[in-house]
Design a protein around this motif. Structure first.
Motif, PDB file in Angstrom:
ATOM      1  N   GLU A  52      -1.919  -5.600   6.179  1.00 53.55           N
ATOM      2  CA  GLU A  52      -1.916  -6.309   4.965  1.00 53.55           C
ATOM      3  C   GLU A  52      -2.988  -7.552   5.033  1.00 53.55           C
ATOM      4  O   GLU A  52      -3.402  -7.905   4.087  1.00 53.55           O
TER       5      GLU A  52
ATOM      6  N   ASP B 180       7.266   6.871   8.963  1.00 56.14           N
ATOM      7  CA  ASP B 180       7.462   5.751   7.915  1.00 56.14           C
ATOM      8  C   ASP B 180       6.137   4.941   7.922  1.00 56.14           C
ATOM      9  O   ASP B 180       5.970   4.556   6.708  1.00 56.14           O
TER      10      ASP B 180
ATOM     11  N   LYS C  97       3.781   6.737   5.368  1.00 52.68           N
ATOM     12  CA  LYS C  97       3.872   6.791   4.019  1.00 52.68           C
ATOM     13  C   LYS C  97       3.959   5.335   3.637  1.00 52.68           C
ATOM     14  O   LYS C  97       3.295   5.272   2.483  1.00 52.68           O
ATOM     15  N   ALA C  98       4.238   4.171   4.369  1.00 49.20           N
ATOM     16  CA  ALA C  98       3.646   2.879   3.915  1.00 49.20           C
ATOM     17  C   ALA C  98       2.239   2.464   3.571  1.00 49.20           C
ATOM     18  O   ALA C  98       2.014   2.067   2.758  1.00 49.20           O
TER      19      ALA C  98
ATOM     20  N   LYS D  69      -0.151   4.886   3.216  1.00 54.16           N
ATOM     21  CA  LYS D  69      -0.564   5.643   2.204  1.00 54.16           C
ATOM     22  C   LYS D  69      -0.251   4.934   0.759  1.00 54.16           C
ATOM     23  O   LYS D  69      -1.175   5.185  -0.202  1.00 54.16           O
ATOM     24  N   GLU D  70       0.869   4.331   0.732  1.00 52.64           N
ATOM     25  CA  GLU D  70       1.393   4.009  -0.644  1.00 52.64           C
ATOM     26  C   GLU D  70       0.304   2.756  -0.910  1.00 52.64           C
ATOM     27  O   GLU D  70       0.233   2.388  -2.111  1.00 52.64           O
ATOM     28  N   ASN D  71      -0.146   1.989  -0.007  1.00 55.97           N
ATOM     29  CA  ASN D  71      -0.697   0.766  -0.079  1.00 55.97           C
ATOM     30  C   ASN D  71      -2.352   1.054  -0.187  1.00 55.97           C
ATOM     31  O   ASN D  71      -2.779   0.420  -0.976  1.00 55.97           O
ATOM     32  N   ASP D  72      -2.800   2.013   0.396  1.00 59.52           N
ATOM     33  CA  ASP D  72      -4.116   2.643   0.552  1.00 59.52           C
ATOM     34  C   ASP D  72      -4.394   3.966   0.759  1.00 59.52           C
ATOM     35  O   ASP D  72      -4.457   4.124   2.025  1.00 59.52           O
ATOM     36  N   PRO D  73      -4.340   4.668  -0.351  1.00 61.77           N
ATOM     37  CA  PRO D  73      -4.306   6.223   0.133  1.00 61.77           C
ATOM     38  C   PRO D  73      -5.860   6.510   0.790  1.00 61.77           C
ATOM     39  O   PRO D  73      -5.691   7.857   1.064  1.00 61.77           O
TER      40      PRO D  73
ATOM     41  N   HIS E 186       1.988  14.543   4.290  1.00 56.32           N
ATOM     42  CA  HIS E 186       2.313  13.226   3.693  1.00 56.32           C
ATOM     43  C   HIS E 186       0.956  12.131   3.597  1.00 56.32           C
ATOM     44  O   HIS E 186       0.945  11.175   3.309  1.00 56.32           O
ATOM     45  N   GLY E 187       0.027  12.929   3.874  1.00 57.47           N
ATOM     46  CA  GLY E 187      -1.446  12.264   3.715  1.00 57.47           C
ATOM     47  C   GLY E 187      -2.267  12.159   5.004  1.00 57.47           C
ATOM     48  O   GLY E 187      -3.447  11.341   4.800  1.00 57.47           O
TER      49      GLY E 187
END
Length: 448
Positions: A44, A64, A67-68, A70-74, A96-97
């Motif tokens: 962050e 986990d 996932k967090a 990738k959700e913030n910055d793929p 999941h990326g």
């Protein structure tokens, strides 16, 4: 290559120290975290190019965290660290990326090769991004033609506002290219990959405009045979262009203001709120300040729309662009009609330059299209142009206002076409709803 900013996330100190030591020797910038929670806090505060992430940790699992992240910055590259028996979990992480996985015990050479490959991929992606930007810069105004100072100013304003998410209000007379300007703002924005959804608010009666904007649930009214998404919903992730915004009713203005404020709406017949994310670009040919004084347009909606405003110049104020525009339309319509029309005569071009073009670019476009259709040879001549001659134009009083000239011109065209609204609108280069609006505004009625 070296120089990447890398975060190592593992609950084992020896693993963090070993990886950090190898990677520092290759010139990378290293940070370490002993848990998923600590890693997310660091992410962050700072951006990393690559994350080395252990799958099995105490507390938050590596999956986990992935996932967090990738959700913030793929775009962050994540390499999963796995033990021999956790390969299946690593494969799941790839779904999941995750970019790749590294198996314990580590081979420093294998790690170096993997990091170098990721750096090359990131560099290639960055170069492709620059190339796409360069292509967009070259084609940003491909459908907006103009070398005049007035148009160069418009291009500059579009460049300024496009990268922001500010609401834009485009003003100008009918036919000046407000829709093209709106599309240019969208094309140069970060929403360019999203949809560009437009609606002419003056082309629909109030009830139909409501269903077009909001959509409706199946059974909401008699003819609602199935659920339909409205323009608000279709514009999610992109840009919503509200053309002729000055024509909507006061009731619709209240609804629109509410949605612009919180981006939440309901389909007709539904109690389920829908949240949408879109940028708004509005356009009008009306004097909204005058409409506010006349109490036909809400002042609060005006200020909500009037964040960044620019005006499209009328064609009579940028006549040096007429030869470019005419040549563009000539080439296009010659191809579409498969006619060998190649040029515009000097006399025809002179007549174009003298004409005031009350219908602006749209009228010029229609005039060239007609000229291509009726031309018998390779050259467009003055007699092929459906415009008034310079002699006819000099009969107009010089002290008439623009509104008076427009009203007189509309009346002339209506009389020429025996008040056939469709033909008159086509000649003027405007749609029927806009013509009706102008007739109402100027008090133009067919004489008994």
């Amino acid at each position: 290559m070296g120089g990447s900013k890398i975060l190592i996330v593992d609950d084992e100190l020896i693993v963090r120290e070993s990886l950090a030591g190898w990677l520092e020797r290759d010139g990378h910038q290293l940070k370490t975290a002993s848990s998923g929670e600590e890693a997310l806090a660091m992410i962050e505060e700072s951006r990393f190019d690559i994350i080395l992430l252990d799958i099995k940790m105490g507390g938050m699992s590596g999956l986990d965290v992935l996932k967090a992240v990738k959700e913030n910055d793929p775009d962050i590259a994540v390499i999963m660290i796995t033990a021999y028996g956790s390969v299946n979990t690593a494969v799941e992480a790839m779904k999941h990326g995750a970019t790749d996985y590294l198996m314990k015990p580590f081979d420093p050479d294998e790690l170096g090769i993997l990091i170098e490959r990721i750096e090359k991929q990131q560099l290639q992606a960055l170069e492709n991004q620059y190339l796409r930007q360069e292509v967009r810069e070259r084609t940003r105004f491909e459908s907006m033609i103009g070398q005049s100072k007035a148009m160069q100013k418009v291009f500059e304003l579009i460049r300024d506002v496009a990268p922001t998410d500010s609401t834009v209000l485009i003003r100008g007379e009918t036919g000046t290219g407000k829709g093209l300007a709106a599309k240019a703002v969208h094309t140069l924005s970060r929403r360019c990959a999203g949809p560009f959804v437009s609606i002419n608010c003056g082309a629909f009666p109030e009830q139909l405009l409501e269903s077009e904007l909001f959509g409706y649930q199946k059974g909401a009214f008699t003819d609602a045979k199935e659920t339909k998404k409205g323009r608000f919903e279709l514009a999610h992730g992109g840009t919503l262009f509200l053309d002729e915004i000055g024509e909507i009713s006061m009731r619709m203005q209240i609804d629109l203001l509410r949605i612009l404020e919180d981006h939440v709406f309901y389909r007709l017949g539904s109690t389920q709120p829908l949240e949408v994310d879109f940028r708004v670009i509005a356009a009008t040919n009306r004097n909204l300040e005058q409409a506010i004084r006349e109490r036909s347009f809400r002042e609060d909606l005006y200020y909500r729309l009037n964040v960044f405003t620019f005006e499209m110049p009328p064609l009579r104020e940028r006549k040096e662009d007429i030869p470019l525009l005419a040549a563009h339309f000539l080439h296009r319509f010659a191809q579409e009609t498969n006619k060998p029309v190649e040029r515009i005569s000097r006399d025809a071009l002179d007549e174009m330059m003298l004409y005031e073009w009350p219908g602006n670019i749209r009228e010029l476009e229609n005039a060239v299209e007609r000229a291509v259709v009726v031309a018998k040879g390779p050259t467009i001549l003055p007699e092929h142009l459906p415009i008034f001659s310079p002699d006819q134009m000099t009969l107009e009083p010089a002290d008439q206002s623009l509104k008076e000239l427009e009203k007189a011109h509309i009346v002339k065209i209506l009389e020429q076409h025996q008040w056939n609204i469709s033909k008159c609108a086509e000649t003027l280069g405007i749609d029927r709803s806009t013509l009706y609006s102008k007739m109402k505004r100027y008090g133009i009625r067919k004489k008994d």
